[in-house]
Design a protein around this motif. Structure first.
Motif, PDB file in Angstrom:
ATOM      1  N   PRO A 135      49.006  38.385  50.384  1.00  0.00           N
ATOM      2  CA  PRO A 135      48.602  36.984  50.531  1.00  0.00           C
ATOM      3  C   PRO A 135      47.507  36.577  49.537  1.00  0.00           C
ATOM      4  O   PRO A 135      47.315  35.409  49.276  1.00  0.00           O
ATOM      5  CB  PRO A 135      48.079  36.913  51.970  1.00  0.00           C
ATOM      6  N   ALA A 136      46.814  37.548  48.973  1.00  0.00           N
ATOM      7  CA  ALA A 136      45.769  37.250  47.985  1.00  0.00           C
ATOM      8  C   ALA A 136      46.325  37.148  46.566  1.00  0.00           C
ATOM      9  O   ALA A 136      45.613  36.774  45.647  1.00  0.00           O
ATOM     10  CB  ALA A 136      44.688  38.321  48.035  1.00  0.00           C
ATOM     11  N   TRP A 194      35.779  23.258  43.995  1.00  0.00           N
ATOM     12  CA  TRP A 194      36.681  22.342  43.278  1.00  0.00           C
ATOM     13  C   TRP A 194      36.886  21.033  44.034  1.00  0.00           C
ATOM     14  O   TRP A 194      37.349  20.051  43.476  1.00  0.00           O
ATOM     15  CB  TRP A 194      38.013  23.053  43.014  1.00  0.00           C
ATOM     16  N   ARG A 195      36.530  20.996  45.306  1.00  0.00           N
ATOM     17  CA  ARG A 195      36.783  19.800  46.121  1.00  0.00           C
ATOM     18  C   ARG A 195      36.134  18.538  45.561  1.00  0.00           C
ATOM     19  O   ARG A 195      36.762  17.491  45.502  1.00  0.00           O
ATOM     20  CB  ARG A 195      36.317  20.021  47.558  1.00  0.00           C
ATOM     21  N   LYS A 207      33.470  30.961  35.383  1.00  0.00           N
ATOM     22  CA  LYS A 207      32.871  31.909  36.332  1.00  0.00           C
ATOM     23  C   LYS A 207      33.950  32.480  37.256  1.00  0.00           C
ATOM     24  O   LYS A 207      34.074  33.702  37.404  1.00  0.00           O
ATOM     25  CB  LYS A 207      31.788  31.193  37.144  1.00  0.00           C
ATOM     26  N   PHE A 208      34.743  31.600  37.867  1.00  0.00           N
ATOM     27  CA  PHE A 208      35.766  32.064  38.797  1.00  0.00           C
ATOM     28  C   PHE A 208      36.876  32.834  38.092  1.00  0.00           C
ATOM     29  O   PHE A 208      37.373  33.832  38.616  1.00  0.00           O
ATOM     30  CB  PHE A 208      36.329  30.895  39.617  1.00  0.00           C
ATOM     31  N   MET A 209      37.261  32.395  36.916  1.00  0.00           N
ATOM     32  CA  MET A 209      38.300  33.132  36.196  1.00  0.00           C
ATOM     33  C   MET A 209      37.802  34.510  35.768  1.00  0.00           C
ATOM     34  O   MET A 209      38.574  35.466  35.722  1.00  0.00           O
ATOM     35  CB  MET A 209      38.801  32.330  34.996  1.00  0.00           C
ATOM     36  N   VAL A 247      39.001  32.989  46.661  1.00  0.00           N
ATOM     37  CA  VAL A 247      39.828  31.794  46.446  1.00  0.00           C
ATOM     38  C   VAL A 247      39.292  30.624  47.275  1.00  0.00           C
ATOM     39  O   VAL A 247      39.240  29.487  46.799  1.00  0.00           O
ATOM     40  CB  VAL A 247      41.312  32.090  46.771  1.00  0.00           C
ATOM     41  N   ALA A 248      38.848  30.887  48.499  1.00  0.00           N
ATOM     42  CA  ALA A 248      38.267  29.831  49.326  1.00  0.00           C
ATOM     43  C   ALA A 248      37.001  29.277  48.687  1.00  0.00           C
ATOM     44  O   ALA A 248      36.764  28.060  48.704  1.00  0.00           O
ATOM     45  CB  ALA A 248      37.979  30.356  50.737  1.00  0.00           C
TER      46      ALA A 248
END
Length: 186
Positions: free
Chosen positions: A184-185, A119-120, A162-164, A112-113
Motif C-alpha cells: 500500500p506504500a 500540499w493542501r 525535500k519530499f522527493m 505520504v500523509a
C-alpha cells in the motif's frame, strides 16, 4: 464497528463496497489495493449532486466509505488501505501488507500523509481562497491567480525537493517504499 471489520480480515468477506465520488481522490489508493489484491468489491461512484443529501448520513461527514458484509461503514481511507492490504495478504497470496513489512509500510504511508498535508494549501488556495482569509470575490481574479502561482512555485522550490529526497532514499536499491514488493506504500 471498525474493530469488527478489522477482525473480519481473518475471514474473507462476501460483500465489500467502496463508496466515493466519480474521481480518483483519496479512494483511488483503496481501489488499487483491492484490485491488485484480486479482491472483488463494488465500486459505488457518487455524483456530486447527491452529496448534500448524503453527507449527514456518513460517520464523519465525508467520503470515502467502506462497507463490509453489512457492518457500519468505515470512513478513513488510510484505514481502508491497510485493511485491503491485509485482506489481500491473508486470502489472496498477494503480499500487500506482510507482517514483516508492516512498520515500514506505516512509516512510508506517514511520509505520504505528511506530503499531502503540506500540499493542501497550494492546492486548495486555488479552489477556495476564502478559506484562507480572502474575500469571496477574490476567486478567479488575476490577483488570485498570482497568489496561487507564487504559493505553488514556492512549494515546488522548497517542499517538493525535500519530499522527493525522502522518497528517493527509500526506494534506492529496491524500487519500493517499503518491503521488496508492491505494498500500500508503493
Amino acid at each position: 464497528s471498525a474493530a469488527a471489520i478489522w477482525r473480519q480480515a481473518a475471514v474473507m468477506p462476501s460483500d465489500i463496497k467502496l463508496t466515493y465520488f466519480n474521481i480518483q481522490g483519496v479512494a483511488e489508493k483503496v481501489r488499487l489495493a483491492l484490485a491488485l489484491g484480486g479482491i472483488t468489491f463494488v465500486d459505488e461512484r457518487v455524483d456530486f449532486s447527491q452529496w448534500t443529501a448524503m453527507k449527514p448520513t456518513t460517520p464523519f461527514g465525508q467520503l470515502p466509505l467502506l462497507t463490509v458484509d453489512g457492518a457500519p461503514p468505515v470512513s478513513q481511507s488510510d484505514a481502508m488501505l491497510r485493511w485491503a492490504g491485509r485482506l489481500a495478504t491473508m486470502h489472496k497470496g498477494v503480499p500487500l501488507f506482510a507482517d514483516d513489512d508492516a512498520l515500514a509500510i506505516d512509516e512510508a504511508l506517514g511520509l505520504v500523509a505528511d506530503l499531502n498535508t503540506e500540499w493542501r494549501t497550494p492546492v486548495f488556495i486555488g479552489m477556495n481562497p476564502a478559506a484562507f482569509g480572502y474575500a469571496k470575490e477574490f476567486k478567479g481574479t488575476p490577483e488570485h491567480m498570482e497568489v496561487v502561482k507564487a504559493i505553488r512555485e514556492k512549494w515546488m522550490a522548497e517542499n517538493f525537493p525535500k519530499f522527493m529526497g525522502f522518497v528517493t532514499a527509500r526506494v534506492k536499491g529496491g524500487g519500493f517504499m517499503a518491503g521488496g514488493t508492491n505494498t500500500p506504500a508503493g
